[in-house]
Scaffold this motif. Structure first.
Motif, PDB file in Angstrom:
ATOM      1  N   GLY A 176      36.801   1.447  -7.737  1.00 29.92           N
ATOM      2  CA  GLY A 176      35.506   1.129  -7.145  1.00 29.92           C
ATOM      3  C   GLY A 176      35.552   0.744  -5.738  1.00 29.92           C
ATOM      4  N   CYS A 177      36.608  -0.276  -5.289  1.00 28.18           N
ATOM      5  CA  CYS A 177      36.656  -0.525  -3.949  1.00 28.18           C
ATOM      6  C   CYS A 177      37.792   0.226  -3.115  1.00 28.18           C
ATOM      7  N   CYS A 194      41.925  -0.047  -7.546  1.00 29.42           N
ATOM      8  CA  CYS A 194      40.494   0.027  -7.890  1.00 29.42           C
ATOM      9  C   CYS A 194      39.650   1.139  -7.659  1.00 29.42           C
ATOM     10  N   CYS A 243      35.108  -6.399  -7.010  1.00 34.37           N
ATOM     11  CA  CYS A 243      33.658  -5.453  -7.524  1.00 34.37           C
ATOM     12  C   CYS A 243      33.512  -5.443  -8.877  1.00 34.37           C
ATOM     13  N   ARG A 280      44.079  -3.854  -5.892  1.00 35.95           N
ATOM     14  CA  ARG A 280      43.652  -5.450  -6.301  1.00 35.95           C
ATOM     15  C   ARG A 280      44.351  -6.057  -7.451  1.00 35.95           C
ATOM     16  N   CYS A 331      38.390  -5.435 -11.868  1.00 34.72           N
ATOM     17  CA  CYS A 331      38.502  -5.886 -10.565  1.00 34.72           C
ATOM     18  C   CYS A 331      38.179  -7.037 -10.350  1.00 34.72           C
TER      19      CYS A 331
END
Ligand SMILES: [Zn+2]
Length: 875
Positions: free
Chosen positions: A750-751, A748, A439, A755, A436
């Motif tokens: 993570g976020c 993603c 992040c 992305r 990503c």
């Protein structure tokens, strides 16, 4: 064949219309066993028979052969089983031992002999005897079989067989001199003994009361080549009936064999070494399919598999499959292609099946051999998937476990759902790493692949010709040809051109594209790709002095009267000519524009002009007027029509200047000589349209600034120099880290956002058969294009070890090429062929129905489109 449900139908068909793959082959046992010992397949149970002449007919034969009695003998079942005999080795196997084998086993054995023969020819250590060089011929015998208590009575009747077949059968089955044995591996004779089969016979009223007909394909019992010299003598004696009791094999007649009625063998006799060299007819733009099929039909493990008993693996219920239709269609076709002496096959049935399941390939348009290949690999896999119930598998997160562990886990999940010959042979695994950009979350996945689609990086160069115009005190026009990276940017072009024309440090180049004598665009963005410039474009680079920004750049586009007849009436209008010229100049009033222009034109003045004319220019800085003599039909040299139209304007002027737009198409306000230019009229670039009077056209040699070469003029002979790139470079381009496209965003974890991640691929697990697709065709939204790049690919030693992200220490990463799918010509049309490797250094060109040898030095061309490699085990 082992499928019990097929047994009954099989028996019904024993009468005559035996299907191709249900044929029973009668072969020398030794010949079969040799192949079997080298490449053992699943143990088949065999029934062994001793052959004894049947007395009732035997007596008749003794009286007189001329009566042409039927051949009759008994098959007495022996106790010895096949496995026992194998333990005993070769003991007991004589030249008069025969075997009945089903079609698939026969074809496999034939292929094995074909290969070993090819190896022998090329000086390998394999020994070969004359008996191996047996002709392949289509002798087909019809035997009537009746069951007696412990034996089968077999009768070969003359009325059921053609004369020639009968004669040959006579030699083979004459059992008076030597005992002979027949091994039945086909299971056909066992049926005669079973009770079930007896019921069948009774039910079938159409058949004779106690006899069943068995059709035999006799193979490998033709007469050996070594007896050619004796051939004529023998055939005479044979016809005289005086030497009927010769041995069944090893001597006799080879020539003058009439072809039997067997339809599947329509070709002539051929050597076993030419097996598989069968063309596929073009059914109308089907060369794309033929090319892909030939490559697959020569893929080592696949051939053995489909020539064998593959039908038991067909998964009829797989919803992702095609009910086995594609697999059986492909298998049937492959058997035809590998049948001895086959003539070109028309793959009609296969095409129908393909079109049924993949309508995109229906019709008679040209398609992509790679697309049909991808469809086939996938279709064959699902049709032959051994997994009946695919377990649900949830993808686990990698956590912090080592990659090897995760990769194996992915692979085992994959195998739990996918298990077929295609997976066994063609599937590998790569690792894809997504990162990503926001992040920095890293996600690792392991995906299976059936082929690699490699981009063709253009490390190659491109030659471009531009016209440089230096508008200093003395205007100069010169052309330069530069070489730039094909995938380069405009800045590369500017850099190369600057060197070529020795640009000074205080100078700059302004590149523009000219079309129909007008500037249609400026190339000013250094990062623009050079692919935006086509070979047919015409480019000008204006060589300008730096530090003159306060003085605007004046771009002059020239127009002259163009006269032509329309419906017999002379019509005239303004038309642009010559290369637009440019110069920086402090232009405050109209006359400044005029003098700047006249200065640019000085080099083009026609020499030997009267002095007075030159005087005009000396005073041109103020106002340019001429003392033109009035013409009857013309006003100041202008055609009357133009004069009328422009009555209000200054026709007496040699040049008229107008403000214009960027592309110099619209005629704006006239620039009046003595009036100052409005400041709004003077941007950084001032576009001026100049109308020439006919007299001025004569005064200047306009041809000197009218010729503008194309960026690249392909010569009459041949194309541009061929671009070349190594296959390894293509692989590197495939594996290199790249941002995903905007349409290909990654969610993603993570976020929790989509992305534009970067993606990196690595090779993890390589298959035995590695298919490499070269992405020659590009389909962008607006442009479809084919790259003719020559890819330099290794034929013998493709070594991928340095590209492996993981090595298990066991596998080999070296490959050798065995087939190529070629594409010639432009996209959408063009022609597909296949080059196929067959033993040692021999290659063949499969061009639809036409198959011909090709020199191994000729197989590497820029037509190579899909490459087929097989793994070479390290020794
Ligand atoms: Zn993120």
């Amino acid at each position: 064949m082992d499928n019990p449900s097929e047994d009954s139908s099989q028996q019904q068909q024993t009468e005559s219309s035996v299907k191709d793959d249900q044929r029973v082959y009668f072969v020398p046992y030794r010949w079969w066993k040799e192949a079997q010992d080298s490449a053992p397949s699943d143990g088949k149970s065999a029934t062994l028979y001793a052959v004894a002449s049947a007395p009732s007919y035997g007596a008749m034969k003794l009286i007189n052969n001329i009566f042409s009695p039927d051949i009759a003998f008994n098959l007495r079942r022996e106790e010895e089983s096949l496995s026992q005999s194998q333990e005993n080795g070769e003991v007991g196997v004589s030249g008069r031992d025969y075997a009945l084998v089903p079609g698939d086993m026969w074809l496999q054995a034939l292929k094995w002999h074909s290969n070993s023969k090819a190896a022998a020819k090329n000086g390998k250590s394999f020994s070969v005897t004359d008996e191996d060089i047996a002709d392949v011929y289509p002798l087909q015998l019809r035997l009537s079989v009746s069951r007696e208590t412990s034996s089968l009575g077999v009768r070969i009747s003359k009325k059921d067989n053609t004369v020639e077949c009968f004669r040959r059968a006579y030699r083979i089955f004459s059992v008076d001199t030597e005992p002979s044995r027949i091994w039945d591996l086909s299971g056909q004779t066992a049926l005669f003994f079973s009770n079930e089969s007896n019921d069948m016979i009774k039910d079938s009223q159409k058949q004779s009361e106690q006899d069943l007909l068995l059709e035999l394909q006799v193979y490998g019992l033709s007469d050996s080549v070594k007896n050619k010299a004796k051939k004529d003598e023998m055939s005479v004696s044979y016809l005289n009936g005086s030497s009927l009791l010769m041995n069944g094999s090893g001597s006799g007649i080879t020539s003058n064999l009439t072809r039997s009625s067997s339809s599947s063998f329509s070709g002539g006799s051929c050597e076993a070494g030419t097996l598989g060299l069968t063309g596929l007819q073009n059914l109308g733009n089907t060369c794309f399919m033929n090319s892909a099929l030939q490559c697959l039909a020569h893929t080592p493990k696949l051939v053995d598999y489909f020539l064998g008993d593959y039908k038991r693996e067909i998964n009829h219920d797989n919803p992702l499959g095609m009910k086995g239709e594609i697999a059986s269609g492909f298998g049937d076709l492959l058997k035809k292609l590998w049948a001895p002496g086959a003539s070109p096959v028309a793959p009609k049935t296969f095409k129908v099946k393909l079109s049924h399941f993949a309508p995109q390939f229906s019709g008679f348009n040209q398609h992509d051999s790679q697309e049909v290949l991808a469809f086939l690999l996938d279709g064959l896999h699902e049709d032959l998937n051994r997994v009946k119930d695919k377990p649900y598998v949830e993808a686990k997160d990698g956590d912090d476990r080592p990659d090897e562990e995760i990769a194996d886990e992915y692979w085992h999940y994959h195998l739990a759902r996918n298990d077929s010959i295609i997976v066994d042979v063609c599937q590998g695994q790569y690792r894809s790493t997504l990162v990503c950009p926001v992040c920095k979350k890293v996600s690792i996945m392991f995906d299976p692949f059936m082929y690699l689609s490699l981009p063709l990086p253009s490390t190659s160069m491109r030659s471009m010709t531009l016209t440089v115009i230096e508008s200093g005190s003395d205007l100069q026009i010169s052309t330069f040809t530069i070489t730039v990276p094909k995938d380069g940017k405009l800045e590369d072009l500017i850099r190369a051109l600057s060197i070529a024309c020795s640009l000074e440090s205080d100078e700059t180049l302004l590149v523009a594209e000219i079309y129909n004598n007008r500037i249609i665009r400026y190339l000013e963005e250094p990062c623009d790709s050079l692919s935006l410039i086509r070979d047919g474009d015409r480019l000008v680079a204006y060589r300008l002095r730096k530090g003159t920004e306060e003085a605007p750049l004046v771009m002059f586009t020239h127009q002259q009267i163009d006269e032509h007849y329309i419906y017999g009436k002379l019509t005239s209008n303004w038309k642009a000519f010559g290369i637009p010229l440019a110069a920086h100049g402090r232009v405050l009033k109209g006359s400044d524009v005029c003098s700047l222009y006249l200065q640019l034109l000085v080099p083009f003045l026609v020499q030997n002009r009267a002095q007075t004319d030159e005087h005009n220019f000396d005073r041109s800085s103020s106002e340019v007027r001429t003392e033109m003599e009035p013409d009857d039909k013309r006003v100041n040299g202008f055609p009357a029509s133009i004069a009328e139209e422009n009555a209000a304007e200054h026709l007496d002027m040699e040049f008229q200047f107008y403000l214009s737009d960027d592309k110099a198409i619209t005629k704006g306000a006239e620039i009046v000589m003595n009036e100052p230019l409005k400041s709004t009229d003077i941007p950084g670039r001032l576009n001026v349209l100049v109308n020439w009077s006919p007299k001025m056209v004569e005064k200047y040699n306009t041809s000197l600034f009218s010729s503008l070469p194309e960026v690249f003029k392909s010569g009459f002979f041949g194309k541009r120099p061929q671009d070349s790139v190594s296959l390894y470079k293509c692989l590197e381009a495939f594996l290199k880290e790249e941002p995903l496209g905007p349409e290909d965003m990654w969610f993603c974890p993570g976020c929790k956002e989509h992305r534009q991640a970067t993606k990196k691929l690595d090779l993890w697990r390589l298959p035995e058969i590695l298919v490499i697709h070269l992405k020659r065709f590009s389909y962008s939204r607006f442009i479809k294009n084919k790259l003719e790049t020559y890819v330099d690919f290794p034929t013998h030693d493709l070594d991928l070890s340095s590209y492996m992200a993981y090595k298990d220490g066991k596998s080999s990463y070296r490959y050798m090429l065995y087939a190529i799918s070629n594409h010639y010509g432009s996209m959408g049309g063009g022609h597909y062929t296949a080059f196929v490797h067959q033993g040692a250094d021999r290659w063949y060109d499969f061009d639809d129905s036409h198959v011909s040898p090709i020199n191994k030095d000729k197989i590497k061309t820029s037509a190579a489109y899909v490459l087929f490699y097989r793994r070479v085990e390290e020794t």
